[in-house]
Design an enzyme around this catalytic site. Sequence first.
Site, mmCIF file in Angstrom:
data_model
loop_
_atom_site.group_PDB
_atom_site.id
_atom_site.type_symbol
_atom_site.label_atom_id
_atom_site.label_comp_id
_atom_site.label_asym_id
_atom_site.label_seq_id
_atom_site.Cartn_x
_atom_site.Cartn_y
_atom_site.Cartn_z
ATOM 1 N N HIS A 77 25.655 -94.243 23.477
ATOM 2 C CA HIS A 77 24.254 -95.993 23.988
ATOM 3 C C HIS A 77 24.571 -96.696 22.929
ATOM 4 O O HIS A 77 24.024 -97.972 23.315
ATOM 5 C CB HIS A 77 23.383 -95.180 24.677
ATOM 6 N N LYS A 84 12.765 -107.719 27.638
ATOM 7 C CA LYS A 84 13.929 -106.128 26.467
ATOM 8 C C LYS A 84 12.810 -105.795 25.123
ATOM 9 O O LYS A 84 12.377 -106.597 25.184
ATOM 10 C CB LYS A 84 14.826 -106.439 26.026
ATOM 11 N N ARG A 85 13.600 -104.759 25.018
ATOM 12 C CA ARG A 85 12.623 -104.720 23.448
ATOM 13 C C ARG A 85 13.422 -105.579 22.558
ATOM 14 O O ARG A 85 14.144 -106.498 22.820
ATOM 15 C CB ARG A 85 13.485 -103.464 22.936
ATOM 16 N N THR A 101 21.177 -103.093 31.122
ATOM 17 C CA THR A 101 20.927 -103.030 32.034
ATOM 18 C C THR A 101 19.909 -103.921 32.383
ATOM 19 O O THR A 101 19.771 -104.557 34.387
ATOM 20 C CB THR A 101 20.439 -101.702 32.323
HETATM 21 C C1 C3B Z 1 20.597 -97.961 25.078
HETATM 22 C C2 C3B Z 1 21.452 -99.763 24.550
HETATM 23 O O1 C3B Z 1 20.749 -100.378 23.803
HETATM 24 C C3 C3B Z 1 21.536 -100.529 25.859
HETATM 25 O O2 C3B Z 1 22.647 -101.365 25.646
HETATM 26 C C4 C3B Z 1 22.252 -99.246 27.086
HETATM 27 O O3 C3B Z 1 22.309 -100.315 28.458
HETATM 28 C C5 C3B Z 1 21.234 -98.506 27.769
HETATM 29 O O4 C3B Z 1 20.979 -98.056 26.290
HETATM 30 C C6 C3B Z 1 21.245 -97.439 28.171
HETATM 31 O O5 C3B Z 1 22.892 -97.096 27.953
HETATM 32 N N1 C3B Z 1 19.557 -97.675 23.977
HETATM 33 C C7 C3B Z 1 18.643 -97.539 23.923
HETATM 34 O O6 C3B Z 1 17.981 -97.802 24.451
HETATM 35 N N2 C3B Z 1 18.096 -96.399 22.633
HETATM 36 C C8 C3B Z 1 19.203 -96.061 22.040
HETATM 37 N N3 C3B Z 1 18.960 -94.875 21.321
HETATM 38 C C9 C3B Z 1 20.730 -96.520 22.382
HETATM 39 C C10 C3B Z 1 20.733 -97.135 22.940
#
Ligand code: C3B
Length: 839
Positions: free
Chosen positions: A374, A565-566, A673
């Site tokens: 991811h 988002k975060r 997402t």
């Molecule tokens: C996240 C990524 O940062 C996103 O780009 C992605 O859409 C989502 O995963 C789902 O695939 N991500 C996360 O939330 N936590 C992590 N440790 C690594 C990736």
Amino acid sequence: IQEPQLQGQDTGMQCEDDRTGIGVETLKRAFLDNLFYVQGKFPALATKHDYYMALAYTVRDRLLQRWVNTAAIYTQEGSRTVAYLSAEFLMGPHLGNNLINLGIYNQVQQAMTELKLDLKELLAKEEEPGLGNGGLGRLAACYLDSLASLEIPTLGYGIRYEFGIFDQLIRNGWQVEKTDKWLRYGNPWEIARPEWAVSVKFGGRTEAHKNAQGRYRVRWIPHKVVLGIPYDTPILGYKVNTANTLRLWKAEAPESFDFEAFNRGNYYGAVDQKVTSENLTKVLYPNDETYEGKQLRLEQQYFFVSCALQDMLRIMLRQKLPLEQFHEKFAVQLNDTHPAIAVAELMRLLLDEHEMDWEPAWEITQKTFGYTNHTLLPEALEKWSLKLFSSLLPRHLEIIYEINWRFLEQVRHKFGTDEGRIGRLSLIDENDGKFVRMAHLACVGSHKINGVAALHSELLQKTTLLDFYEFFPEKFTNITNGVTPRRWIVLSNPKLTNLITSCIGDNWIKHLEDVQRIETYAEDPGFQQEWQQIKRENKVNVAEILLDRTGVKVDPDSLFDIQVKRIHQYKRQHLNILHAITLYNQIKQNPNLDITPRTLIFAGKAAPGYYIAKLIIKLINSVAEVVNKDRDIGDRLKVVFLPDYNVKNSQPIYPAADLSEQISTAGKEASGTGNMKFAMNGALTIGTLDGANIEIRNAVGAENFFLFGLTTEDVGALRLTGYRPREYYEQNPQLKQAIDQIASGYFSHGDRSLFKPLVDLLLDKDPFMLMADYQPYIDCQQQVSQTYRDRDRWLQMSILNTARMGKFSSDRAIREYCQQIWKVQPVPVQLAAEKTGDG
Ligand code: C3B
């Protein structure tokens, strides 16, 4: 896929079963019955929360009928099953979603109205299980919804954290974290299954012993043992009878009370072990995309993985399946490297506990696992020091050494002795101390490895996992993320749902590709009018929420420009705030400026230990304070930070957006997402060529997307030729003014030290290249403002965005996982009553 055959009708002639019936009268009766017999209350004494619980149990009864039938069919048929292993499941509130998937939202709403209750208020009472940080955890939740909706037998395995992601307060502009006590009032959606508890070992040592056949085997003598208790939550599919299981594990001490210690008079000693064991599943680590080499985190990972695999073995034994068929019974997906220890654990179980030989055990293991990556961020790549690893999992380290030795032999066989390559591929990192590389373990132990968007998968193969790609290219694939339209359109945006359904029927909810059919209305004035009206009502709703939670009054007719988002440097919330400051300065310099009025909305949590991210939150709030009270600015610009972003709070946000901010530095956001949730609800995107933005732009058309900024190649090239962020600042007066204001204390009551770390970072290093992307971003925002003034054009673009988002349903993503990776088929579930044909 069939429509559900729900039982019974409220004919008045025949009385429905109170536990399964879905007529309004039956629902009312069942609800009052649950209020009395489960909550122990009558209406005069009942609180809103009691009513919520009574309704939750009423809905749960209707789920259970499907859940029990589903389990019966899977057991009877020994169905091939997906096991989705994830340290995080960010499910969001269950009640509303279950009403949608059961197809009883309207009946329940009517039943509540007739009882003089407001369904909305009851829905708001649910504490959300925040068992995840962000995108990765929410993706797991969307996938469970799609798996059930597509009737795929599935078990989600994870951790039942007692405290999920912290609640965020904003005090004096700063983030303050508060413990998330989500279980405080009980959880009506879960059922504990202590009868299926398993033991998990930690620490100690290993020794060789001879088995009954006189062959040497290894035995692990642990230092401590912890019990894993499963808690099950039903996951119902949309308008099907399939109800799969989310099985979350809670840690307990094997003997919760040590009577020996108690008898010695040591009362605290007696409960010690209970306390330390239960600490294991106490709290979710609140770091998103940064790993922290903490022992407790590795313990959590191993704990839930061991529980899950032991549970799968139990299921096989009960279904009388030979263990040699493990990979035929289960397709196990590793959601990032958090559960990657599963590779070594399955080997250990097969070798040591079931006395299988290495070769067959390894073949089964590799055929069982798939690994989803991811992120490319180096700080997210998990590696555990050998010291920690061997003290906690001594047997697993031996197994990993053996896997590594055999793997590197194959590498030598294929590539010859290229020590550089061998060092890069090894499961053990020996560059600077010794570490176990979890991504390498996942790659070697899986038959498929996938990234989560086209660009991300490509970059994985070209950079982070290049050596693995060269060694086994056939393992690599891409599966672009998706989100469930049930929660993110139907539940979140009922008005838009009704409009779409009134035009094209409701098939799009199950087959989002069908939403394309609204394209024919994109230029229809009547349809556009309704589209605009709905967006406006959704914006009014969010304006009320903002006023209530922040005290800031915003104009629903302004352009709602949203980034939720975060908070992370690579996501560049600070680039967005530079735009806010620029607009502010433009108005201040020309008070009569006729600009498109905007409301900038931010929300998101920062990891508690991530100082710069917390400073960005403070900056947003500081800019907001100055902008919002400036009379020269008026309604032309507002900046708002909505506290405590979570699934529940996000649901009204996506439907109210005009503009979605997806502005990460190219090459950094694996997929995203949120970008999909916004576009599905008719927001236009301003974004970089990063993650799934690229595919969204291809789908909706370049003319319906606001693109700006460096490409991944540009970023790499600029880095190579020497990036000097200060030059952009010196050469761009607007940018210079904005940065100087931040530095000079303009937004911090004259305090020049407050934002200094951020300013210095941007001018000296600027690791995410805000300075380079600033002017293109400002220019692109100018285009957005222009376009927004052309109402018809904007509406057409908005409609086309929704119409062309079919690909981004998690149903499509799950179909791809099923075909390419899991090789699993739907198993439709009929209710017992349907089979016999009687009520
Ligand atoms: C996240 C990524 O940062 C996103 O780009 C992605 O859409 C989502 O995963 C789902 O695939 N991500 C996360 O939330 N936590 C992590 N440790 C690594 C990736």
